[in-house]
Design an enzyme around this catalytic site. Structure first.
Site, short mmCIF file in Angstrom:
data_model
loop_
_atom_site.label_atom_id
_atom_site.label_comp_id
_atom_site.label_asym_id
_atom_site.label_seq_id
_atom_site.Cartn_x
_atom_site.Cartn_y
_atom_site.Cartn_z
N MET A 87 0.85 -1.19 0.00
CA MET A 87 0.00 0.00 0.00
C MET A 87 0.89 1.24 0.00
O MET A 87 1.65 1.46 0.96
CB MET A 87 -0.91 0.02 1.22
CG MET A 87 -1.95 -1.09 1.24
SD MET A 87 -3.27 -0.84 0.04
CE MET A 87 -2.77 -2.01 -1.20
N ASP A 96 -11.02 -5.55 15.40
CA ASP A 96 -10.01 -4.50 15.59
C ASP A 96 -10.13 -3.44 14.51
O ASP A 96 -9.13 -2.97 13.98
CB ASP A 96 -8.61 -5.13 15.58
CG ASP A 96 -7.55 -4.17 16.13
OD1 ASP A 96 -7.94 -3.15 16.72
OD2 ASP A 96 -6.35 -4.44 15.97
#
Length: 1308
Positions: free
Chosen positions: A799, A843
């Site tokens: 990314m 999460d």
């Protein structure tokens, strides 16, 4: 034996000072029962402890030492010798416990109903202070309960103590001594202690008093020999064999001697056969015998008690407060009208009548007025319920006056006062103590127990139906000669007589209060209780009586009821019975013969003969007998003593041995049969399992198989370049993947497991790989492959822009409302996909959302994610670190995770975006978050959010999980908002907001600094054709644009797709403004006819094609390209924004005129390929189509002010007339516009093949179901993240400094 001898040599030094002292010298103090509770001021806590126990020897209750600091002087505790309850030592910081003289803990009350000695958590977590030594060197007896010693960080020597010698009943359930004490760092006991000690010196050796005794001793001992046994009443050891040599007493201490019971208040006199008062009697006070109870105690039987039981009342006799049984109702004094708590009351009414329940004495007056009986509307007081007046049946005395001026009409008498004995008249009403006025429904008074009117006059008038009043001699009730009677205007006596309203014939001439034999003032013949009768039941009747004057008294219960015609008794008591119903002891009838009653000098035992008369046992019988000789003594095996001769015991012993062996044989056979049957049953079950194993599955779940494929990569295909970060399991590297046999380079992130991790970490690492490989969505990071090298490596797509949290914080001045809402939609769609796949993320946070491009984000970090089975609705987690500030309340309290708990985390994530990276609950300790949420407080409304957006967040934070919205609803809601972003988010300068260039990110620049990405290919472009069975797109070759060209060879041909009015898309996926600036593109599989050449800017070129009426479907030959290029496929996240739609496609692919229609669903944004060749030496990258080189450059127009800004969806104020595709033609780039294309990411937008574009539903299906992206970012080590908190740190007692709470918001 040497061990025992050594210990007893040391123990003999302590014997002289350890014997029991007379009770007169014992200083007694009260214990506490606070457990772990303490005062807020530690100084006050210490002072209270010192005040309680200074100069105290016996603690009557529990000794609790808690929350004492390390520098306190505790030497005053050395005086304590005995504790009747439990000893609790917890949460302290001092190093030494100075209970050096404590001999015995009786355990009459236990801590947690289990432990007599509890010592735990005696250390300071952030320092070196704590309990190191137990100064209990003289503790030798715990009569009841166990020992609990645990979690004392610095405590030494506790594990060397022989606790079985101290605890009287050392069961395993009562003993707990674990290794969390500081045993590993302690020294050894002194060599003279033989391994058992309380401290390091020879003065701290443990003294053993039970486990070293001879077998003949039935208790403690003071030496190893038979002659060294302590008296059976001793506890904790002794210095000799007598009952006065005990260190402590098992039962009671009577002036220094240990006894079974204290001298009783009554003793049996064998001469008179009566229980007589014992002048040497003592009362039991704890474990001591005392002549007089303390001033704050009362005597109940022969014991000192704090209060009388409910069935007794406290009276004082001869200066001694005693508990006596209540003859009827135990007295209870209550305030009357106008006194005490009823000072403001004027009458008995429905609001105060309940205060008179169970009252026997009224301190004051009773007043009945019409406002009380019939209610007081002015003061909102209801009428009184007549049944409630029965509360006065218990009243025996009124100290003031009785005033009755109103009464319920359905009650004809005052029988509720039938037990009233005295009207005191201490307070008078106009000189009256009894007033009955104008009660027309009353026929009789029925004060049948009234014996005295101490003061005041009587006034009974205007009661038209009242009778019987004239029969009473009122003067017999008066106490003084000055009292007067006023009785008039009631019913005439002759009228009452005429109607038969006269006294019963059994009443005397003193009169009566009403009809019946129970209303007489006195009886003419006999009385039984309050009722007048003709005669007593002397010779017949259900129960027999004797005459005591004119009163019939029932015979004693020990008298046997005789036949009719015979007297049962001659008088009161058991000695006047004609015949005894049970046994006869001398002249008295008794229920049983004396068996262990205390006499003047010894205990009395008797037996009953055949005539049921009691006779004394032989003097040698100490436990009772069945006859007069020594051979008739009763023998109890558990006492260890027998008075039977040896020849009488032999048959009993033989019978016992034979019976025991027989029972053992039966038990062994039973066990063998049980084991055999269990073995046969197991074999049969195994046979049935093997027979049916291959026929069908045992538990078919019906769940579809997971057909996701996992790519195994070779270590030689991967090249690590740079460390990106470290996580809980390993390290993340920026890397390059070069597939074997190919020349392409793919930038990836490589997550490597640490070599020091164990098998559990490997399993969790592969679980994360399983989840990532199973997910397939454009907004979820998916695994590229796994390298099974000695250290496992997970390979994901790199990314380029890092996490969304850092991205919004870095570019907060350039992010507009459209982009924020787009991100909300993408995250919701990603979570909706997870919910469809039954995966709970656990999460979700902005730090776990990664940015592939400014228009495309992906959810990552599946380290905590869990897949649910087909029949599961929730996941219950084990212990570990948790992001408390992002979690729902049910997750914090019960560790229960569902899709709806992810919705809560989604709301916090949106709040992070809207505050541009703000920290939730900033400044609040994590341990305070659960209480904060339970009180209704939530994160505050971000400044840029309207109430519409904030209410969506608030709905995500509802306590009830079922009340929170679904992710599908959230995606739809934010899609609606994204169509009109400035209505829902208010950002200053939103219209002029420029989206940050993809290459401006610091994270992205760091990635590009160390590696030449000239030949890089994005991982998705390489892998997507393997995941789609659709035709690959055809591309033209790419060349550079000659920056000197100024003419256009051909105008761009038109093509069609549904578009917004503020932009258009080329057929290759690129974008252009109204001025016609080209955007990055990818070619489709179709070609488009040429159009006439346009002059000037490209926008003019499009004017012709826009206005030529209906456009036709283009047809052109395909152009073949290399295999590497064919791997590229349509990006699944391409979408056409729906602001100002121009039209729609018809059946032939042409655009129809614009008309009103519902807004389409908000789709995913266009995404760039972040890894393409960068500009070098100031040259601009060329468009692939060479025909663009003929484009001419004209003078810039006024509207060209936007030409240098990044062109993203929904960011332009002006709209283009129509959208067109360009194929095989070239646009010229004006000189001023060249710099707009310096960023190579702007040249690489892509769209799916044309067949996909013609079917939006098909596109949406693929974008949701098959596309996946990868990410190389790993979450940081959990312990380093302050937002995570372990389960243990949330337990009570965890001390954290409370920083100020700057922003709070409460949800009502």
């Amino acid at each position: 034996m040497k061990l025992a001898t050594g210990l007893w040599v040391w123990g003999s030094l302590l014997m002289a000072a350890g014997t029991v002292q007379p009770s007169a010298s014992q200083s007694v103090c009260a214990g506490t029962e606070n457990k772990l509770s303490s005062l807020s001021d530690l100084e006050q806590q210490y002072r209270a402890l010192r005040k309680y126990y200074e100069n105290c020897e016996v603690v009557m209750g529990n000794l609790e030492i808690t929350s004492i600091e390390h520098n306190r002087d505790l030497s005053f505790l050395r005086s304590i010798r005995e504790v009747t309850g439990y000893v609790l030592v917890a949460l302290n910081q001092f190093r030494y416990l100075p209970l050096e003289n404590l001999r015995i803990i009786r355990g009459t009350k236990l801590y947690e109903d289990r432990y007599a000695l509890a010592i735990f958590l005696n250390y300071r977590k952030d320092g070196n202070f704590g309990l190191q030594e137990l100064g209990l060197k003289n503790l030798t007896e715990i009569l009841n309960g166990g020992v609990y010693v645990d979690q004392n960080k610095f405590l030494c020597y506790a594990d060397t103590i022989h606790w079985q010698d101290i605890v009287r009943n050392p069961w395993p359930s009562n003993m707990t001594l674990v290794s969390t004490n500081g045993s590993s760092g302690c020294g050894r006991c002194h060599k003279s202690c033989t391994g058992r000690c309380w401290g390091p010196t020879e003065n701290h050796c443990q003294t053993l008093t039970r486990t070293v005794c001879a077998e003949q001793c039935d208790g403690r001992c003071y030496g190893p020999y038979v002659s060294d046994c302590c008296h059976r009443e001793c506890a904790g050891g002794c210095s000799g064999p007598k009952d006065t040599d005990c260190f402590a007493c098992m039962n009671f201490n009577d002036s220094g001697a240990c006894v079974t019971q204290c001298p009783q208040t009554f003793v049996y006199n064998p001469t008179t056969f009566q229980l007589e008062h014992n002048f040497n009697a003592k009362y039991t006070y704890g474990a001591f015998c005392v002549k007089k109870c303390p001033h704050n105690f009362v005597v109940d039987s022969s014991s000192c008690v704090r209060a009388c039981p409910s069935s007794k009342m406290e009276v004082e006799e001869n200066g001694i407060k005693m508990c006596k049984p209540c003859t009827d109702i135990c007295p209870k004094a209550c305030d009357g009208i106008g006194t005490g708590s009823l000072m403001s009351a004027q009458t008995v009414d429905s609001s105060n009548i309940d205060k008179f329940i169970n009252c026997t004495k009224i301190n004051g007056n009773l007043i009945f007025l019409v406002t009380g009986i019939h209610g007081d509307p002015y003061n909102a007081i209801d009428a009184i319920d007549p049944e409630k007046l029965n509360v006065f049946r218990t009243v025996r005395e009124i100290t003031g006056f009785l005033n009755i001026q109103s009464w319920p009409p359905n009650m004809t008498d005052f029988s509720v006062f039938s037990n009233l004995v005295t009207i005191g008249g201490r307070v008078l009403y106009s000189g009256l103590s009894l007033l009955i006025l104008k009660q027309q429904g009353i026929t009789s008074l029925q004060f049948q127990s009234l014996k005295e009117i101490s003061a005041g006059n009587i006034y009974i008038t205007d009661n038209s139906n009242l009778c019987y009043y004239h029969t009473i001699n009122w003067t017999t009730l008066f106490s003084t000669i000055n009292q007067r009677i006023v009785i008039r205007d009631n019913r005439r006596a002759e009228n009452c007589t005429a109607e038969g309203m006269v006294c019963n014939h059994l009443c005397s001439n003193d009169g009566c209060w009403g009809p019946g034999p129970d209303q007489c003032l006195s009886c003419r013949r006999f009385s039984r209780g309050k009722i007048c009768i003709e005669s007593c039941n002397l010779y017949d009747g259900e129960f027999r009586e004797f005459e005591n004057g004119s009163i019939c008294v029932e015979c004693d219960s020990q008298c046997e009821k005789m036949e009719d015609g015979l007297l049962t008794c001659h008088g009161p008591g058991p000695d006047n019975c004609t015949k005894c119903s049970h046994f006869k002891d001398g002249p008295n009838c008794v229920e049983k013969c004396p068996d262990g009653l205390q006499g003047a000098n010894s205990f009395i035992f008797k037996y009953a003969d055949q005539d049921r008369e009691c006779h004394p046992c032989h003097p040698n019988c100490t436990q009772g007998c069945n006859g007069p000789t020594s051979h008739d003594c009763i023998y109890y095996p558990w006492t260890g003593h027998s008075t039977l001769p040896q020849h009488a015991r032999t048959p009993l012993i033989a019978a016992g041995v034979i019976g025991g062996l027989f029972i053992l044989v039966i038990m062994a056979l039973t066990f063998a049969v049980y084991v055999r049957r269990k073995s046969i049953k197991k074999k049969r079950a195994l046979r049935r399992f093997l027979e049916t194993e291959l026929v069908e599955p045992l538990t078919p779940s019906g769940t579809a198989p997971n057909q996701a494929q996992l790519r195994i990569l070779k270590e030689t295909e991967l090249k690590r370049v740079k460390v990106l970060g470290s996580g809980a399991f390993g390290t993340v590297y920026k890397g390059i993947w070069v597939p074997e046999g190919e020349t392409v380079k793919i930038p990836v992130a490589i997550k490597i497991l640490n070599e020091t991790t164990g098998p559990k970490a490997n399993v969790e690492f592969m679980d994360e790989a399983l989840i990532m490989a199973s997910m397939d969505h454009p907004h979820l990071v998916r695994l590229l492959g796994v390298c099974l090298s000695p250290t496992i490596q997970l390979v994901t797509q790199l990314m380029p822009h890092g996490c969304l949290l850092d991205y919004v914080h870095e570019h907060k001045d350039n992010i507009g409302s459209q982009l924020l809402l787009n991100w909300c939609v993408q995250i919701a769609k990603g979570m909706m996909y997870l919910e469809e796949r039954r995966l709970v993320h656990r999460d979700l946070a902005a730090r776990n959302v990664l940015v592939k491009s400014p228009n495309h984000v992906k959810i990552t970090d599946f380290g905590l994610a869990r897949l649910l089975e087909g029949d599961e609705k929730e996941y219950n987690a084990d212990g570990g670190k948790m992001p408390i500030k992002w979690m729902a309340l049910e997750c914090i309290h019960y560790r229960k995770f569902t899709h709806q708990s992810d919705v809560w985390s989604y709301g916090v994530t949106i709040w992070e975006l809207m505050t541009f990276g703000g920290k939730p609950y900033d400044g609040i300790p994590t341990r305070e978050i659960p209480d904060l949420l339970e009180k209704g407080e939530r994160l505050p409304q971000p400044p840029i959010c309207t109430i519409d957006v904030y209410m969506v967040m608030v709905k995500c934070w509802m306590i009830d999980a079922d009340s929170r919205p679904k992710f599908k609803e959230l995606a739809a809601e934010f899609s609606r908002m994204a169509r009109d972003p400035q209505r829902y988010l208010v950002i200053q300068g939103d219209d002029r907001m420029k989206l940050p260039s993809p290459n401006d990110s610091k994270f992205f620049q760091n990635l590009l600094d160390e590696e030449d990405l000239e030949d890089m290919m994005d991982a998705e472009e390489y892998l997507v054709p393997q995941a789609f069975n659709i035709p690959p797109p055809i591309y033209t070759s790419r060349t550079r644009i000659d920056s000197n060209r100024s003419e256009i060879g051909h105008s761009p041909p038109p093509a069609y797709t549904p578009m917004s009015g503020n932009q258009f898309v080329y057929q290759d996926g690129g974008f252009a403004t109204q001025q016609g600036m080209p955007m990055p593109y990818r070619a489709t599989t179709s070609t488009i006819p040429e159009a006439p050449v346009a002059q000037g800017a490209t926008a003019e070129m499009f004017d012709d094609s826009c206005c030529n009426g209906t456009l036709r479907k283009p047809v052109a030959p395909h152009v073949q390209e290399d295999s590497s290029t064919q791997r590229y496929s349509a990006d699944p996240t391409v979408f056409a924004p729906e602001r100002n739609p121009r039209g729609e496609l018809d059946e032939e692919g042409y655009m129809t005129p614009m008309h009103d229609k519902p807004k389409q669903e908000y789709l995913n944004p266009v995404e760039e390929n972040p890894f393409v060749s960068r500009r070098k030496n100031g040259d601009l990258q060329a468009l692939d189509n060479p025909e663009y080189h003929s484009a001419s450059s004209g003078p810039p127009k006024a509207e060209d002010e936007y030409v240098n800004e990044p062109l993203y969806l929904n960011t332009f104020a002006n709209a283009l007339g129509s959208a067109e595709y360009m194929k095989n033609s070239v646009l010229s780039v004006p000189e001023k516009a060249k710099k707009a294309f310096d960023n190579p990411d702007y040249w690489n937008h892509s769209l799916p093949p044309r067949s996909t574009l013609q079917h939006p539903d098909y596109l949406q299906e693929y974008s949701t179901k098959y596309f996946y992206k990868q990410n190389g970012r790993i979450r940081p080590i959990v312990a380093e993240n302050p937002e995570y908190l372990s389960e243990f740190s949330l337990k009570p007692g965890t001390m954290l400094p409370p920083p100020p709470y700057r922003h709070r918001n409460t949800v009502v």
